[in-house]
Design a protein around this motif. Structure first.
Motif, mmCIF file in Angstrom:
data_model
loop_
_atom_site.group_PDB
_atom_site.id
_atom_site.type_symbol
_atom_site.label_atom_id
_atom_site.label_comp_id
_atom_site.label_asym_id
_atom_site.label_seq_id
_atom_site.Cartn_x
_atom_site.Cartn_y
_atom_site.Cartn_z
ATOM 1 N N MET A 1 0.815 -1.210 0.000
ATOM 2 C CA MET A 1 0.000 0.000 0.000
ATOM 3 C C MET A 1 0.853 1.267 0.000
ATOM 4 S SD MET A 1 -3.182 -0.871 2.546
ATOM 5 C CE MET A 1 -2.123 -1.346 3.886
ATOM 6 N N GLY A 2 2.110 1.168 0.378
ATOM 7 C CA GLY A 2 2.959 2.333 0.334
ATOM 8 C C GLY A 2 2.878 3.224 1.556
ATOM 9 N N GLU A 3 2.133 2.819 2.565
ATOM 10 C CA GLU A 3 1.990 3.668 3.745
ATOM 11 C C GLU A 3 2.922 3.253 4.876
ATOM 12 O OE1 GLU A 3 -1.230 2.608 2.327
ATOM 13 O OE2 GLU A 3 -1.095 4.465 1.209
ATOM 14 N N GLY A 4 3.787 2.274 4.650
ATOM 15 C CA GLY A 4 4.739 1.899 5.680
ATOM 16 C C GLY A 4 4.244 0.793 6.582
ATOM 17 N N PHE A 5 3.107 0.188 6.298
ATOM 18 C CA PHE A 5 2.620 -0.942 7.084
ATOM 19 C C PHE A 5 1.883 -1.882 6.148
ATOM 20 C CE2 PHE A 5 -0.683 2.265 7.079
ATOM 21 C CZ PHE A 5 -1.827 1.549 6.787
ATOM 22 N N ALA A 6 1.709 -3.102 6.582
ATOM 23 C CA ALA A 6 1.009 -4.091 5.764
ATOM 24 C C ALA A 6 0.031 -4.859 6.636
ATOM 25 C CB ALA A 6 2.011 -5.042 5.110
ATOM 26 N N GLY A 274 -7.665 -4.620 0.483
ATOM 27 C CA GLY A 274 -6.481 -4.383 -0.326
ATOM 28 C C GLY A 274 -6.488 -3.053 -1.043
ATOM 29 N N ARG A 275 -7.429 -2.160 -0.684
ATOM 30 C CA ARG A 275 -7.496 -0.847 -1.316
ATOM 31 C C ARG A 275 -6.349 0.039 -0.825
ATOM 32 N NH1 ARG A 275 -13.100 0.942 -2.894
ATOM 33 N NH2 ARG A 275 -14.392 -0.931 -2.911
ATOM 34 N N SER A 276 -6.015 1.041 -1.624
ATOM 35 C CA SER A 276 -5.067 2.053 -1.178
ATOM 36 C C SER A 276 -5.680 2.845 -0.040
ATOM 37 C CB SER A 276 -4.726 2.997 -2.330
ATOM 38 O OG SER A 276 -5.871 3.783 -2.676
ATOM 39 N N LEU A 277 -4.861 3.637 0.660
ATOM 40 C CA LEU A 277 -5.373 4.448 1.759
ATOM 41 C C LEU A 277 -6.473 5.394 1.268
ATOM 42 C CD1 LEU A 277 -4.924 5.162 4.815
ATOM 43 C CD2 LEU A 277 -3.525 7.053 3.989
ATOM 44 N N ASP A 278 -6.263 6.040 0.123
ATOM 45 C CA ASP A 278 -7.255 6.982 -0.388
ATOM 46 C C ASP A 278 -8.541 6.279 -0.780
ATOM 47 O OD1 ASP A 278 -4.975 8.538 -0.129
ATOM 48 O OD2 ASP A 278 -5.366 9.695 -1.955
ATOM 49 N N ALA A 281 -10.344 5.362 2.318
ATOM 50 C CA ALA A 281 -10.977 6.543 2.889
ATOM 51 C C ALA A 281 -12.255 6.896 2.141
ATOM 52 C CB ALA A 281 -10.004 7.717 2.870
ATOM 53 N N ALA A 282 -12.265 6.712 0.829
ATOM 54 C CA ALA A 282 -13.472 6.981 0.042
ATOM 55 C C ALA A 282 -14.601 6.038 0.450
ATOM 56 C CB ALA A 282 -13.170 6.837 -1.447
ATOM 57 N N LEU A 283 -14.257 4.800 0.763
ATOM 58 C CA LEU A 283 -15.263 3.855 1.249
ATOM 59 C C LEU A 283 -15.808 4.320 2.596
ATOM 60 C CD1 LEU A 283 -16.541 1.049 0.517
ATOM 61 C CD2 LEU A 283 -14.828 0.044 2.028
ATOM 62 N N GLY A 284 -14.918 4.807 3.459
ATOM 63 C CA GLY A 284 -15.360 5.341 4.740
ATOM 64 C C GLY A 284 -16.265 6.541 4.575
ATOM 65 N N GLN A 285 -15.949 7.415 3.635
ATOM 66 C CA GLN A 285 -16.795 8.584 3.385
ATOM 67 C C GLN A 285 -18.176 8.171 2.879
ATOM 68 O OE1 GLN A 285 -13.959 10.865 0.833
ATOM 69 N NE2 GLN A 285 -14.423 12.532 2.232
ATOM 70 N N SER A 300 -27.626 3.516 12.901
ATOM 71 C CA SER A 300 -27.380 4.307 11.692
ATOM 72 C C SER A 300 -26.245 3.760 10.834
ATOM 73 C CB SER A 300 -27.051 5.756 12.087
ATOM 74 O OG SER A 300 -25.779 5.837 12.701
ATOM 75 N N ILE A 301 -25.470 2.813 11.353
ATOM 76 C CA ILE A 301 -24.296 2.319 10.636
ATOM 77 C C ILE A 301 -24.741 1.394 9.501
ATOM 78 C CG2 ILE A 301 -22.165 0.980 10.829
ATOM 79 C CD1 ILE A 301 -22.061 1.847 13.793
ATOM 80 N N PRO A 302 -24.343 1.682 8.260
ATOM 81 C CA PRO A 302 -24.819 0.880 7.121
ATOM 82 C C PRO A 302 -24.062 -0.432 6.970
ATOM 83 C CG PRO A 302 -23.356 2.576 6.334
ATOM 84 C CD PRO A 302 -23.499 2.814 7.816
ATOM 85 N N TYR A 303 -24.591 -1.291 6.108
ATOM 86 C CA TYR A 303 -23.944 -2.540 5.729
ATOM 87 C C TYR A 303 -23.234 -2.354 4.386
ATOM 88 C CZ TYR A 303 -26.489 -4.962 9.435
ATOM 89 O OH TYR A 303 -26.971 -5.361 10.663
ATOM 90 N N ARG A 304 -22.248 -3.203 4.136
ATOM 91 C CA ARG A 304 -21.452 -3.104 2.916
ATOM 92 C C ARG A 304 -22.320 -3.124 1.660
ATOM 93 N NH1 ARG A 304 -18.912 -1.918 -0.725
ATOM 94 N NH2 ARG A 304 -16.762 -2.398 -1.321
ATOM 95 N N ARG A 305 -23.388 -3.907 1.670
ATOM 96 C CA ARG A 305 -24.249 -4.030 0.502
ATOM 97 C C ARG A 305 -24.955 -2.715 0.145
ATOM 98 N NH1 ARG A 305 -26.689 -6.958 4.666
ATOM 99 N NH2 ARG A 305 -28.633 -6.056 5.490
ATOM 100 N N GLU A 306 -25.009 -1.774 1.084
ATOM 101 C CA GLU A 306 -25.657 -0.493 0.826
ATOM 102 C C GLU A 306 -24.741 0.495 0.127
ATOM 103 O OE1 GLU A 306 -28.252 1.010 4.121
ATOM 104 O OE2 GLU A 306 -27.181 -0.524 5.271
ATOM 105 N N LEU A 307 -23.457 0.165 0.009
ATOM 106 C CA LEU A 307 -22.486 1.064 -0.618
ATOM 107 C C LEU A 307 -22.245 0.650 -2.067
ATOM 108 C CD1 LEU A 307 -22.067 1.538 2.439
ATOM 109 C CD2 LEU A 307 -19.645 1.876 1.957
ATOM 110 N N SER A 308 -22.095 1.627 -2.922
ATOM 111 C CA SER A 308 -21.883 1.331 -4.337
ATOM 112 C C SER A 308 -20.411 1.151 -4.670
ATOM 113 C CB SER A 308 -22.443 2.482 -5.199
ATOM 114 O OG SER A 308 -21.852 3.717 -4.852
ATOM 115 N N LEU A 309 -19.505 1.510 -3.760
ATOM 116 C CA LEU A 309 -18.061 1.381 -4.021
ATOM 117 C C LEU A 309 -17.594 -0.060 -3.870
ATOM 118 C CD1 LEU A 309 -16.638 4.542 -2.246
ATOM 119 C CD2 LEU A 309 -17.082 4.212 -4.653
#
Length: 309
Positions: A1-6, A274-278, A281-285, A300-309
């Motif tokens: 990922m390039g962020e210094g951790f795996a 396995g996504r990049s940090l950015d 973060a877009a998934l979190g947004q 209020s916390i959604p499930y993964r199936r509710e996200l289009s990303l």
């Protein structure tokens, strides 16, 4: 990922943190000193930043284990049961017979803004010895996730066990407390909001530019990646790759409770995919944009199936 951790695939996320029962009251605005207002809604909902983040990680696709404490009472039973129903391993969420479960009193304005007062209860009993008992669990994790609603000795010891086993650490410094200087370099990902970043750096954070300034201060302390959440202004990221701002999705906010916790859940789930940090973060947004359109913390916390990303 390039962020210094795996992250090690196929392993669970371990969340060390608080479990609270949220007592939520809604009103047009919060009262001033000495004033009584009529509210127009009350609900009892499971919450606590640790439990919220554990639930967000699980609902958004991660395998999760939680370490925490509740009282031997109806609230504690409900808090453990709620997490277990979403597939979270709660075998390390133990009951304290000599303490009540944590409680949060939450006032929510019609604008969606909230005010919160915490009574930690059993959360305060989580200490270094309790984390020593869970050292093997932490060592087997893909990622350790923490907040600051449990005592600092527990946070410090959990991070020590993670570092000894080369497990990456994500810290949400909420509520903001001064951290031991030796702890900063042990944090791979730091996710504060504007007020927390300001408390930790002395920089007044009001926009992406000032968030970048605060992020540079935190990076200089030794933190690997800094993501400062800015509410409707999105998120500012400062890491070894540079500085960038990710705008928030435009939505009508109903209740901002657990928005930051949901962002962290999406971020963690994205990294484990396995996504990049950015991209994580877009998934979190995307997840937090759904969260703020609903009332309550965990409901209020959604499930993964509710996200289009």
């Amino acid at each position: 990922m390039g962020e210094g951790f795996a992250l090690r695939s196929g392993r669970p996320v371990v969340v060390v943190g608080s479990l609270n029962m949220d007592l939520v009251m809604r009103s047009a605005r919060v009262p001033v000193a000495g004033e009584t207002l009529n509210g127009h809604g009350f609900a009892t909902m499971p919450g606590g930043k640790g439990a919220n983040q554990a639930l967000a990680c699980a609902r958004l696709g991660a395998t999760v284990q939680m370490i925490g404490r509740v009282g031997r009472d109806a609230f504690g039973e409900a808090l453990r049961r709620g997490l277990a129903q979403d597939g979270i391993d709660v075998s390390a969420v133990l009951e304290q017979s000599d303490a009540v479960s944590g409680v949060a009193m939450i006032l929510v304005e019609d604008s969606g803004q909230n005010r919160i007062i915490l009574a930690p209860g059993a959360n305060a009993s989580l200490g270094a010895a309790e984390l020593d008992a869970e050292a093997a669990r932490i060592a087997a994790a893909a990622l350790l996730v923490l907040q600051l609603e449990v005592p600092m000795p527990a946070v410090v010891r959990a991070i020590a066990h993670a570092r000894a086993a080369s497990v990456p650490v994500l810290l949400n410094p909420a509520p903001a407390f001064e951290l031991p200087s030796s702890l900063w370099p042990a944090i791979d990902i730091l996710v504060p909001n504007e007020s927390e970043a300001q408390a930790l750096t002395g920089v007044t954070v009001t926009d992406p530019a000032s968030a970048f300034q605060a992020g540079r201060v935190l990076r200089a302390k030794g933190v690997g990646c800094v993501l400062i959440t800015l509410g409707a202004q999105g998120v500012a990221i400062v890491d070894a790759q540079g500085e960038r701002h990710m705008a928030a999705r435009a939505v009508r906010a109903v209740d901002t409770t657990a928005a930051g916790d949901t962002f962290i859940g999406g971020l963690v789930a994205g990294l484990l995919e396995g996504r990049s940090l950015d991209a994580a973060a877009a998934l979190g947004q995307a997840a937090s944009a759904i969260c703020v359109t609903r009332a309550g913390a965990q409901p209020s916390i959604p499930y993964r199936r509710e996200l289009s990303l």
